[in-house]
Design an enzyme around this catalytic site. Sequence first.
Site, PDB file in Angstrom:
ATOM      1  CG  ASN A 112      51.324  15.485  -3.298  1.00 22.16           C
ATOM      2  OD1 ASN A 112      50.691  15.627  -2.137  1.00 22.16           O
ATOM      3  ND2 ASN A 112      50.751  15.105  -4.461  1.00 22.16           N
TER       4      ASN A 112
ATOM      5  CG  ASP B 251      53.372   8.176 -12.318  1.00 18.42           C
ATOM      6  OD1 ASP B 251      53.141   7.781 -11.184  1.00 18.42           O
ATOM      7  OD2 ASP B 251      52.700   8.522 -13.337  1.00 18.42           O
TER       8      ASP B 251
ATOM      9  CD  GLU C 298      49.682  12.104  -2.939  1.00 22.72           C
ATOM     10  OE1 GLU C 298      49.141  11.631  -3.784  1.00 22.72           O
ATOM     11  OE2 GLU C 298      51.058  11.853  -2.593  1.00 22.72           O
TER      12      GLU C 298
END
Length: 342
Positions: A212, A283, A215
């Site tokens: 993302n 995920d 990060e």
Amino acid sequence: MIRHEISHSIWNEALSKLSKVKVLVLGDLILDEYLMGMVNRISPEAPVPVVWIKNEKQTLGGAGNVIKNLNSIGIVTDFSARIGNDSAGKSLVQLLKNQGIQSPEEFLLISEKTRTILKTRIIAGNQQVCRVDREEISLLSSEEENVVLQKIQSKINEYSAIILSDYEKGFLTPKIITQIISLSKAKGIPVVVDPQVSHFFSYQGIQCMTPNHHEAGKALGRSLVSDNEVEIGAKEIAQRLNADSIMITRGEKGMLIYEAKSDRSTLIPTVAKEVFDVTGAGDTVISIYTAFLAVGMSTVHASLIANSAAGIVVGKLGAESVTIQELEMELKKQSIIGNAET
């Protein structure tokens, strides 16, 4: 913004191939527990709500949610992870069996020294009141690393793609990361990574990474907010990793996918109408993206489908998954599935 469509023929061809795909998922397996109830009063012992629990459920969390998402669209999977020899670990084995994984113990390291990671979420009505984490983080021993690598090496030819789902709980050590990528590259198997910042530039030579924007920005040491900042950041990460592509997810701003070979960036806006719970959305993105990449879809088409899948799951409670029927309905609603042969 360039409009991308997926033709009916490309979509149907991809669907026909999904059952032939087998994906290996490596990562940190977590047992997610949900205690769901309602609040009618404040405790007389402390100024906290008293939650009257009405329902309980356990589900695959962490990298296990990747398995759940792959299974929901008919992908055959193997799963490599570590659990403790405890009741939570036994629950995870049963949940994996429920997902259709035959003999999950074959790939699981069952440790006497480390407990299974358990995250308990207490939910009152539609509101998460608190989360309780029970975990002990430790890296795999050299002996455990060798066991994992030997098992995967013996079956590497079976896989269409490999996902590294890194929650930084100790399973994906530097040795596991580099050796798995090396094995995969030798066989021409794409590796897609959901990273942790501490390992961010260890995933050298991968097919794709899906951080993302927080990060990605933390790994680069700067904020990535504007479209231009995100695009420059994705290109820099791709160059430093020698990666084929980088996908940066941006919450309500959708995602950006950068393709190194063509030096092309594509902005994909979010399709979520109502965000109920973002748990596990990353995920879903990596699972759906990898699955459709493995059946031969282009990077952009696979990203469009993954973005739509994320828009569906954030409208559900907890770490949930999507079905092919839900995906197709959403793609048609967004006019992504069309007649164009692009």
